[in-house]
Design a protein around this motif. Structure first.
Motif, mmCIF file in Angstrom:
data_model
loop_
_atom_site.group_PDB
_atom_site.id
_atom_site.type_symbol
_atom_site.label_atom_id
_atom_site.label_comp_id
_atom_site.label_asym_id
_atom_site.label_seq_id
_atom_site.Cartn_x
_atom_site.Cartn_y
_atom_site.Cartn_z
ATOM 1 N N UNK A 76 0.659 -1.100 -0.102
ATOM 2 C CA UNK A 76 -0.025 -0.106 -0.070
ATOM 3 C C UNK A 76 0.992 1.360 0.070
ATOM 4 N N UNK A 77 0.351 2.367 -0.888
ATOM 5 C CA UNK A 77 0.981 3.446 -0.647
ATOM 6 C C UNK A 77 0.015 4.807 -0.636
ATOM 7 N N UNK A 78 0.452 5.752 -0.322
ATOM 8 C CA UNK A 78 -0.469 7.050 -0.409
ATOM 9 C C UNK A 78 0.118 7.823 -1.414
ATOM 10 N N UNK A 79 -0.699 8.479 -2.358
ATOM 11 C CA UNK A 79 -0.499 9.251 -3.480
ATOM 12 C C UNK A 79 -1.567 10.307 -3.735
ATOM 13 N N UNK A 86 4.602 10.185 -9.146
ATOM 14 C CA UNK A 86 4.987 9.790 -10.510
ATOM 15 C C UNK A 86 5.926 8.531 -10.288
ATOM 16 N N UNK A 87 6.851 8.521 -9.668
ATOM 17 C CA UNK A 87 8.058 7.552 -9.600
ATOM 18 C C UNK A 87 7.481 6.400 -8.506
ATOM 19 N N UNK A 88 6.770 7.048 -7.264
ATOM 20 C CA UNK A 88 6.282 5.777 -6.783
ATOM 21 C C UNK A 88 5.228 4.896 -7.378
ATOM 22 N N UNK A 89 4.222 5.603 -8.103
ATOM 23 C CA UNK A 89 3.237 4.962 -8.832
ATOM 24 C C UNK A 89 3.853 4.018 -10.178
ATOM 25 N N UNK A 90 4.802 4.532 -10.565
ATOM 26 C CA UNK A 90 5.519 3.698 -11.630
ATOM 27 C C UNK A 90 6.254 2.754 -11.090
ATOM 28 N N UNK A 91 6.939 2.724 -9.772
ATOM 29 C CA UNK A 91 7.520 1.685 -9.350
ATOM 30 C C UNK A 91 6.658 0.520 -8.642
ATOM 31 N N UNK A 145 -2.767 -8.016 -2.679
ATOM 32 C CA UNK A 145 -3.658 -6.840 -2.908
ATOM 33 C C UNK A 145 -2.669 -5.656 -2.806
ATOM 34 N N UNK A 146 -2.705 -4.889 -4.167
ATOM 35 C CA UNK A 146 -2.061 -3.667 -4.138
ATOM 36 C C UNK A 146 -2.908 -2.442 -3.955
ATOM 37 N N UNK A 147 -2.861 -1.505 -3.126
ATOM 38 C CA UNK A 147 -3.614 -0.448 -2.763
ATOM 39 C C UNK A 147 -2.954 0.973 -3.003
ATOM 40 N N UNK A 148 -3.467 1.823 -3.614
ATOM 41 C CA UNK A 148 -2.915 3.291 -3.565
ATOM 42 C C UNK A 148 -4.120 4.197 -2.938
ATOM 43 N N UNK A 149 -3.842 4.726 -2.031
ATOM 44 C CA UNK A 149 -4.926 5.745 -1.534
ATOM 45 C C UNK A 149 -4.570 7.169 -1.788
#
Lengths: 463, 224
Positions: B90-93, B102-107, B124-128
């Motif tokens: 999971x990350x927060x963007x 952009x780099x976090x999401x590309x990774x 499960x991948x989660x971007x909040x």
């Protein structure tokens, strides 16, 4: 004069337009090259285009814990180098050192650039083109801006009366009122109508272009020239992320989805009647998918009490209105050919979300203040509202961009507008990847006599 | 059991965090920057940070079961629909970020490729979104498509307060989106072990840490 001098300088430097255009495209879209992630994996650079962090004017900024450096030529090429945000001195970037930063991630001081800056894989020609573009990024005269004025234009078709038609009159009156209130950051808006796309090089931006000047091809031509266009009068917006075209009208498919959502708010079943055209087929597909997603059952034959959706032109609308009695129905007619019929009793109409009172007027010049002094042709009312909303968006962007103004700053400011209330539209929001200000449809309800008894905006939450 | 506790109290039983940072790498310490733009007064020597020994530390947490909305407009319960019984990354963007997102999401996009079919099954991948007021589902959908997100990688927005509750529990929250940090959380709900990692690490590193979390025995750690 300045423009001529600028062009002369470019030709003397041997920079050709094709290379600049290619460099600009790489900077703005990342198309055709690859970026390298930490660890060495290559990805399509469209995910990590320069513009996303360094912004359209190259000034960079501070965001999410990162100082994104200013990469304008005057900064990179400063003769004695500069101190960075951490107090470290680094020497001037030569063309070779800049190439090394882009390809190898090495600063002009020989240090490794931070991981958030990708390394790029690009061929010799692409690299040269990008370096050419970086050498002029944000430089040159600022089109359309002087100490006292901001030049804005609108390309209007002659058949719609050009600058003296309803749309032109609204814009002229609106900007006159803005100027009477002191303009924007001390500058007067110098608005003028144009009847063709030539002559746009010395405007800061275009607003509410109509006719062919709002077509996808023309909009792309403006984009190639770096001319922002706010609120082109088209019912067929084709937004692309990170370009300079900002829409105030929702596309037809969004409106169709708004209609489905509005019906689903009231009913679980509806009858669908579709006209015969490629556009009808396309929208029918959108409609059916949305109906399935929202759990609205569609039938072919009218059912007692069920809603009827008519997707077609005015002729089909009128025929259905005659044949079907009883159930309320929602019809989409405006753009699929023919004139909008007069209000028919007991019907809902789906329209672009533009109407007075849809949001607060705020402290700016209201549509009423503008329209009351004009004799607007009723059939052009929707376009007048759209043009007015576009002008409000433009002025809000100019106010947000500040006194130090150029096209890049205006575009950046527009992307930061959030829930802008124009009085005639729902709150408009744009973003880094979002050029559609509104997503939804206006549902206009009439009583048994055809009198409009209410209108509500139905937002759609997903695409 | 967790479900019952969740229904009663909106939180499942505490798991614990394993913070994994290279020493000296403090959140938001970024940028070999080139300009005198005001910013954090801290720097990171990337090479030194990468070479520093890892520090492991347990931090207890609860995962709330608030309702959030994905990029398709579908509502999900944060814990019971997305995290329960899964390996989670999971990350927060936020979509208008001009910094690390952009780099976090590309990774993350690359991590998704590395994990293949597992994403959407046991992973499960989660971007909040840190900017739920502006990141409508439609905007998240465009963002997700730009980075090639497939089923199993979900982008979430929702009520501002619900987003805050979810992200605070995962220690990924920033009241001002512009101040957020490039950190991702990796967890194994079955064991309750969670780990935080710099989201600018290589995709290989993130995948390898996810495998590490997946097999870590929580009994090997004593609670402080």
């Amino acid at each position: 004069m300045l423009v001529a001098l600028w062009i002369l300088c470019q030709s003397l430097l041997g920079v050709d337009d094709d290379a600049l255009a290619r460099g600009r495209a790489i900077y703005r879209t990342g198309e055709g090259i690859e970026a390298v992630l930490p660890g060495g994996e290559r990805v399509d650079a469209r995910q990590l285009a320069c513009i996303q962090c360094h912004r359209s004017d190259g000034r960079g900024g501070w965001e999410a814990g990162v100082v994104v450096p200013n990469i304008r030529p005057e900064r990179l090429g400063a003769s004695y180098g500069v101190r960075d945000g951490l107090g470290h001195w680094r020497p001037r970037y030569t063309r070779e050192k800049l190439a090394s930063a882009i390809r190898e991630g090495q600063s002009s001081a020989g240090e490794r650039l931070h991981a958030v800056m990708p390394r790029y894989v690009l061929g010799g020609e692409e690299l040269e083109a990008l370096l050419d573009y970086l050498a002029i990024l944000g430089t040159g005269p600022v089109p359309g801006v002087t100490a006292e004025t901001i030049r804005i234009a609108t390309v209007l078709p002659k058949e719609a009366g050009g600058g003296s038609g309803s749309v032109g009159s609204v814009l002229k009156a609106f900007f006159a009122e803005i100027n009477a209130r002191g303009g924007v950051h001390g500058r007067r808006i110098d608005w003028s109508p144009l009847d063709e796309i030539g002559g746009t090089d010395d405007v800061l931006a275009l607003v509410a272009n109509g006719g062919a000047a709002a077509s996808p091809d023309r909009l792309e031509a403006f984009e190639r020239r770096d001319v922002p266009v706010i609120g082109p009068l088209t019912f067929d917006p084709r937004p692309r992320d990170a370009d300079g075209i900002f829409y105030v009208l929702a596309p037809l498919d969004v409106q169709v989805r708004g209609a489905v959502a509005a019906i689903r708010d009231e009913s679980e079943r509806a009858t669908l009647i579709v006209g015969e055209s490629a556009e009808c087929e396309r929208l029918e597909d959108v409609l059916r998918r949305e109906a399935e997603r929202l759990g609205l059952t569609l039938t072919d034959e009218p059912e007692a009490g069920a809603r009827v959706i008519v997707l077609g032109d005015a002729e089909l609308f009128a025929r259905v209105a005659e044949e079907i009695e009883g159930p309320r129905f929602v019809a989409w007619t405006v753009l699929l050919g023919g004139r909008v019929p007069d209000p028919v009793g007991g019907l809902d109409r789906v329209m672009p979300p533009l109407a007075e009172g849809l949001s607060s007027d705020g402290e700016s010049v209201s549509f009423r203040q503008v329209a009351d002094r004009l004799e607007l042709e009723p059939q052009h009312r929707t376009m007048c509202l759209a043009a007015y909303a576009a002008a409000r968006v433009l002025v809000a962007g100019l106010e947000k961009a500040g006194r130090e103004l150029d096209r890049g700053k205006l575009v950046m400011a527009l992307t930061e507008l959030s829930r802008l209330e124009t009085g005639v539209s729902p709150g408009l929001t744009y973003g880094r990847f979002d050029r559609l200000g509104v997503e939804g449809a206006l549902i206009v309800r009439t009583d048994g006599t055809g009198r409009v008894i209410g209108a509500r905006f139905r937002e759609v939450e997903s695409r | 059991m967790k479900r019952m506790e969740m229904l009663e109290g909106l939180f499942h039983s505490p798991g614990f965090w394993l913070a994994l940072f290279p020493l000296g790498f403090v959140i938001g310490l970024l940028a070999a920057c080139e300009d005198a733009v005001p910013g954090p007064e801290v720097a990171v020597e990337e090479e030194a940070a990468a070479a520093a020994p890892m520090r492991e530390e347990r931090i207890e947490t609860d995962i709330p079961d608030v309702e959030l909305v994905d990029q398709h407009g579908r509502t999900h319960r944060f814990y019971s629909d997305l995290i329960q019984g899964k390996l989670v990354l999971m990350n927060a963007i936020y979509t208008s970020c001009a910094g690390t997102c952009p780099m976090q999401t590309s990774i993350f996009s690359s991590v998704q490729k590395h994990l293949g079919d597992r994403v959407g099954q046991d992973v499960q991948m989660i971007s909040v979104s840190l900017d739920p007021l502006n990141d409508k589902p439609s905007r998240l959908k465009m963002f997700a498509e730009k980075y090639g997100a497939k089923p199993g990688w979900i982008f979430l927005t929702g009520d501002k307060e619900d987003v805050r509750i979810a992200l605070e529990a995962m220690d990924l929250y920033a009241p001002n989106p512009e101040d957020h940090t490039p950190i991702c959380a990796l967890g194994n709900d079955d064991t309750g072990v969670w780990m935080k990692l710099i989201n600018l690490s290589s995709p290989d590193e993130i995948v390898s840490r996810l495998h590490y979390v997946a097999q870590l025995d929580p009994a090997s750690f004593r609670r402080d």
